[in-house]
Design a protein around this motif. Structure first.
Motif, PDB file in Angstrom:
ATOM      1  N   ALA A  10      -7.206  -5.463  -5.662  1.00  0.00           N
ATOM      2  CA  ALA A  10      -6.556  -4.683  -6.715  1.00  0.00           C
ATOM      3  C   ALA A  10      -5.832  -3.475  -6.140  1.00  0.00           C
ATOM      4  N   ARG A  11      -6.328  -2.953  -5.024  1.00  0.00           N
ATOM      5  CA  ARG A  11      -5.684  -1.785  -4.402  1.00  0.00           C
ATOM      6  C   ARG A  11      -4.241  -2.080  -4.022  1.00  0.00           C
ATOM      7  N   MET A  12      -3.968  -3.288  -3.572  1.00  0.00           N
ATOM      8  CA  MET A  12      -2.607  -3.643  -3.182  1.00  0.00           C
ATOM      9  C   MET A  12      -1.670  -3.739  -4.387  1.00  0.00           C
ATOM     10  N   PHE A  13      -2.235  -3.831  -5.568  1.00  0.00           N
ATOM     11  CA  PHE A  13      -1.434  -3.920  -6.787  1.00  0.00           C
ATOM     12  C   PHE A  13      -1.451  -2.604  -7.561  1.00  0.00           C
ATOM     13  N   HIS A  14      -1.888  -1.558  -6.905  1.00  0.00           N
ATOM     14  CA  HIS A  14      -2.017  -0.248  -7.543  1.00  0.00           C
ATOM     15  C   HIS A  14      -0.698   0.198  -8.174  1.00  0.00           C
ATOM     16  N   HIS A  71       8.859 -15.483  -4.538  1.00  0.00           N
ATOM     17  CA  HIS A  71       7.479 -15.290  -4.956  1.00  0.00           C
ATOM     18  C   HIS A  71       6.988 -13.911  -4.491  1.00  0.00           C
ATOM     19  N   GLY A  72       6.411 -13.173  -5.413  1.00  0.00           N
ATOM     20  CA  GLY A  72       5.891 -11.849  -5.083  1.00  0.00           C
ATOM     21  C   GLY A  72       6.816 -10.712  -5.428  1.00  0.00           C
ATOM     22  N   PHE A  73       8.011 -11.008  -5.947  1.00  0.00           N
ATOM     23  CA  PHE A  73       8.973  -9.923  -6.185  1.00  0.00           C
ATOM     24  C   PHE A  73       8.507  -8.950  -7.257  1.00  0.00           C
ATOM     25  N   MET A  74       7.576  -9.355  -8.105  1.00  0.00           N
ATOM     26  CA  MET A  74       7.139  -8.464  -9.175  1.00  0.00           C
ATOM     27  C   MET A  74       6.234  -7.335  -8.674  1.00  0.00           C
ATOM     28  N   PHE A  75       5.914  -7.347  -7.376  1.00  0.00           N
ATOM     29  CA  PHE A  75       5.292  -6.174  -6.767  1.00  0.00           C
ATOM     30  C   PHE A  75       6.151  -4.926  -6.951  1.00  0.00           C
ATOM     31  N   LEU A  76       7.459  -5.127  -7.048  1.00  0.00           N
ATOM     32  CA  LEU A  76       8.423  -4.059  -6.767  1.00  0.00           C
ATOM     33  C   LEU A  76       8.993  -3.408  -8.020  1.00  0.00           C
ATOM     34  N   TYR A  77       8.176  -3.251  -9.047  1.00  0.00           N
ATOM     35  CA  TYR A  77       8.663  -2.669 -10.297  1.00  0.00           C
ATOM     36  C   TYR A  77       9.327  -1.315 -10.083  1.00  0.00           C
ATOM     37  N   GLY A  78       8.765  -0.522  -9.191  1.00  0.00           N
ATOM     38  CA  GLY A  78       9.265   0.830  -9.010  1.00  0.00           C
ATOM     39  C   GLY A  78      10.512   0.933  -8.163  1.00  0.00           C
ATOM     40  N   THR A  79      10.902  -0.144  -7.473  1.00  0.00           N
ATOM     41  CA  THR A  79      12.032  -0.064  -6.546  1.00  0.00           C
ATOM     42  C   THR A  79      13.085  -1.148  -6.759  1.00  0.00           C
ATOM     43  N   ASP A  80      12.792  -2.161  -7.565  1.00  0.00           N
ATOM     44  CA  ASP A  80      13.693  -3.305  -7.710  1.00  0.00           C
ATOM     45  C   ASP A  80      14.113  -3.444  -9.169  1.00  0.00           C
ATOM     46  N   LEU A  95       0.820  -1.213   0.000  1.00  0.00           N
ATOM     47  CA  LEU A  95       0.000   0.000   0.000  1.00  0.00           C
ATOM     48  C   LEU A  95       0.852   1.260   0.000  1.00  0.00           C
ATOM     49  N   LEU A  96       2.083   1.158   0.496  1.00  0.00           N
ATOM     50  CA  LEU A  96       2.977   2.310   0.547  1.00  0.00           C
ATOM     51  C   LEU A  96       3.719   2.552  -0.757  1.00  0.00           C
ATOM     52  N   LEU A  97       3.737   1.547  -1.640  1.00  0.00           N
ATOM     53  CA  LEU A  97       4.443   1.707  -2.900  1.00  0.00           C
ATOM     54  C   LEU A  97       3.729   2.744  -3.769  1.00  0.00           C
ATOM     55  N   LYS A  98       4.506   3.633  -4.350  1.00  0.00           N
ATOM     56  CA  LYS A  98       3.933   4.715  -5.146  1.00  0.00           C
ATOM     57  C   LYS A  98       3.582   4.244  -6.558  1.00  0.00           C
ATOM     58  N   PRO A  99       2.452   4.701  -7.096  1.00  0.00           N
ATOM     59  CA  PRO A  99       2.156   4.413  -8.501  1.00  0.00           C
ATOM     60  C   PRO A  99       3.087   5.198  -9.402  1.00  0.00           C
ATOM     61  N   HIS A 100       3.182   4.787 -10.644  1.00  0.00           N
ATOM     62  CA  HIS A 100       4.034   5.510 -11.574  1.00  0.00           C
ATOM     63  C   HIS A 100       3.481   6.919 -11.777  1.00  0.00           C
ATOM     64  N   PRO A 101       4.340   7.934 -11.721  1.00  0.00           N
ATOM     65  CA  PRO A 101       3.850   9.324 -11.781  1.00  0.00           C
ATOM     66  C   PRO A 101       3.247   9.720 -13.118  1.00  0.00           C
ATOM     67  N   ALA A 107       2.048  -1.664  -8.823  1.00  0.00           N
ATOM     68  CA  ALA A 107       2.551  -2.632  -9.807  1.00  0.00           C
ATOM     69  C   ALA A 107       1.846  -2.489 -11.152  1.00  0.00           C
ATOM     70  N   VAL A 108       0.524  -2.362 -11.131  1.00  0.00           N
ATOM     71  CA  VAL A 108      -0.218  -2.293 -12.389  1.00  0.00           C
ATOM     72  C   VAL A 108       0.028  -0.962 -13.093  1.00  0.00           C
ATOM     73  N   SER A 109       0.223   0.098 -12.330  1.00  0.00           N
ATOM     74  CA  SER A 109       0.542   1.385 -12.971  1.00  0.00           C
ATOM     75  C   SER A 109       1.873   1.298 -13.720  1.00  0.00           C
ATOM     76  N   TRP A 110       2.831   0.578 -13.157  1.00  0.00           N
ATOM     77  CA  TRP A 110       4.116   0.390 -13.838  1.00  0.00           C
ATOM     78  C   TRP A 110       3.952  -0.482 -15.088  1.00  0.00           C
ATOM     79  N   ILE A 111       3.090  -1.474 -15.019  1.00  0.00           N
ATOM     80  CA  ILE A 111       2.820  -2.303 -16.203  1.00  0.00           C
ATOM     81  C   ILE A 111       2.241  -1.441 -17.320  1.00  0.00           C
ATOM     82  N   ALA A 112       1.255  -0.608 -16.982  1.00  0.00           N
ATOM     83  CA  ALA A 112       0.649   0.273 -17.985  1.00  0.00           C
ATOM     84  C   ALA A 112       1.689   1.200 -18.595  1.00  0.00           C
ATOM     85  N   HIS A 113       2.574   1.742 -17.756  1.00  0.00           N
ATOM     86  CA  HIS A 113       3.593   2.659 -18.242  1.00  0.00           C
ATOM     87  C   HIS A 113       4.569   1.970 -19.194  1.00  0.00           C
TER      88      HIS A 113
END
Length: 343
Positions: free
Chosen positions: A80-84, A314-323, A31-37, A86-92
């Motif tokens: 879906a909120r918890m993937f907010h 497992h689950g590392f793909m949550f971290l598109y914005g930081t990993d 929930l603390l991970l930022k969506p893509h700006p 991650a999915v924004s990074w996918i869209a970007h």
């Protein structure tokens, strides 16, 4: 065929409720991970407000395709909120409109409700292609873990639903499965050996039955009538450990444990499925699901790109914005999406 929607047994006893609530304890890190700006989003409800979704639009859209994303979390846990983020990074990265489906979860809404929510979202998007600004023939289904299961199952259902042909619904263009869980046939071999499968069995039982009645049956070949086609074709049973598959079978199966729309690896004939990207993790208990699915599709003539990450969990793909590792795989799957949407 997909079974009719059933009601879960949620709330039947306090221990049951406590177990589900503990599984759903918030993952505050996500929930603390930022969506893509450079991605905007809006919430929407469809089908008489029973299905929630989030629609993401990157600032730069270079492709009129659409990604429909099903999030992971053992079917039971996440939203879906918890993937907010991650999915924004996918869209970007894919530079495409992306819908994240907040499907209804078991045990309150067991199989097939989560699958049908994803399936209906795809149909809604194709019917509303002009409004969304997308090409209805360029839909990609994507998901991680249990969401990978739903993405693969929805792709299979879309292929098989002959009513869609009558109404000229285009086929799914591609599917992207990120460490997916794709079978509950045999947990006694390969990557499953020496792994703690307590939660996996629990998730499967909640998803299929809406309670824990299948907790000790998931992963036991004795619960299946016969041997799935993929097992004989692509599994090397000489090196995968204890093989119960051929020795044990029953004349009948528990409801839906052998349903191909619950576990897509059980598809006897994958012909007609779209190009598929599969990411598996070497350390993962469900690693073999991804590899065997990729091999089974390839064996059946489906175009497949299979990649395996040896160090991540497992689950590392949550971290598109930081990993950086996660981001590199995102770029790889984005390239796959582009190649198959644009061809």
């Amino acid at each position: 065929a997909v079974v009719s929607t059933q009601s879960g047994h949620y709330g039947r006893d306090l221990n049951f409720v406590s177990d589900v609530e503990s599984l759903r304890a918030p993952n505050y890190m996500t929930l603390l991970l930022k969506p893509h700006p450079e991605v905007t989003y809006e919430r929407m409800q469809i089908k008489d407000d029973t299905i929630n979704m989030m629609i993401y639009r990157p600032k730069v859209i270079k492709n009129d395709g659409l990604i429909v994303y099903a999030h992971g979390g053992g079917w039971v846990m996440f939203t879906a909120r918890m993937f907010h983020s991650a999915v924004s990074w996918i869209a970007h990265e894919c530079q495409m409109v992306t819908i994240s489906v907040d499907y209804r979860r078991p045990p309150e809404h067991p199989f097939p409700t989560p699958l049908l929510d994803v399936h209906y979202t795809v149909l809604w998007a194709q019917l509303n292609a002009q409004k969304l600004g997308i090409d209805a023939s360029k839909v990609v289904l994507m998901g991680d873990s249990s969401g990978g299961n739903l993405a693969a199952a929805a792709t299979t259902l879309h292929r098989d639903d002959k009513e869609l042909d009558k109404h000229s619904f285009p086929a799914i263009r591609a599917q992207v499965l990120i460490y997916p869980v794709l079978q509950s046939y045999n947990y006694s071999y390969g990557s499953y050996i020496e792994k703690d499968l307590t939660n996996l069995r629990k998730y499967v039982s909640y998803y299929i039955a809406g309670d824990l009645s299948l907790n000790n049956k998931a992963g036991d070949p004795a619960q299946y009538k016969g041997v799935p086609a993929y097992w004989s074709a692509v599994v090397d049973t000489s090196v995968t450990g204890k093989d119960l598959a051929v020795k044990r079978s029953l004349e009948s199966s528990p409801d839906n444990l052998d349903n191909v729309y619950a576990f897509p690896l059980l598809d006897d004939d994958p012909n007609g499925l779209p190009p598929t990207f599969v990411l598996a993790l070497t350390r993962d208990a469900i690693r073999d699901d991804g590899e065997h699915y990729a091999k089974w599709l390839e064996y059946s003539g489906v175009r497949v790109k299979y990649v395996e990450e040896s160090q991540a969990n497992h689950g590392f793909m949550f971290l598109y914005g930081t990993d950086e590792c996660a981001l590199s795989y995102l770029k790889s799957l984005a390239k796959f999406v582009w190649q198959n949407v644009e061809e």
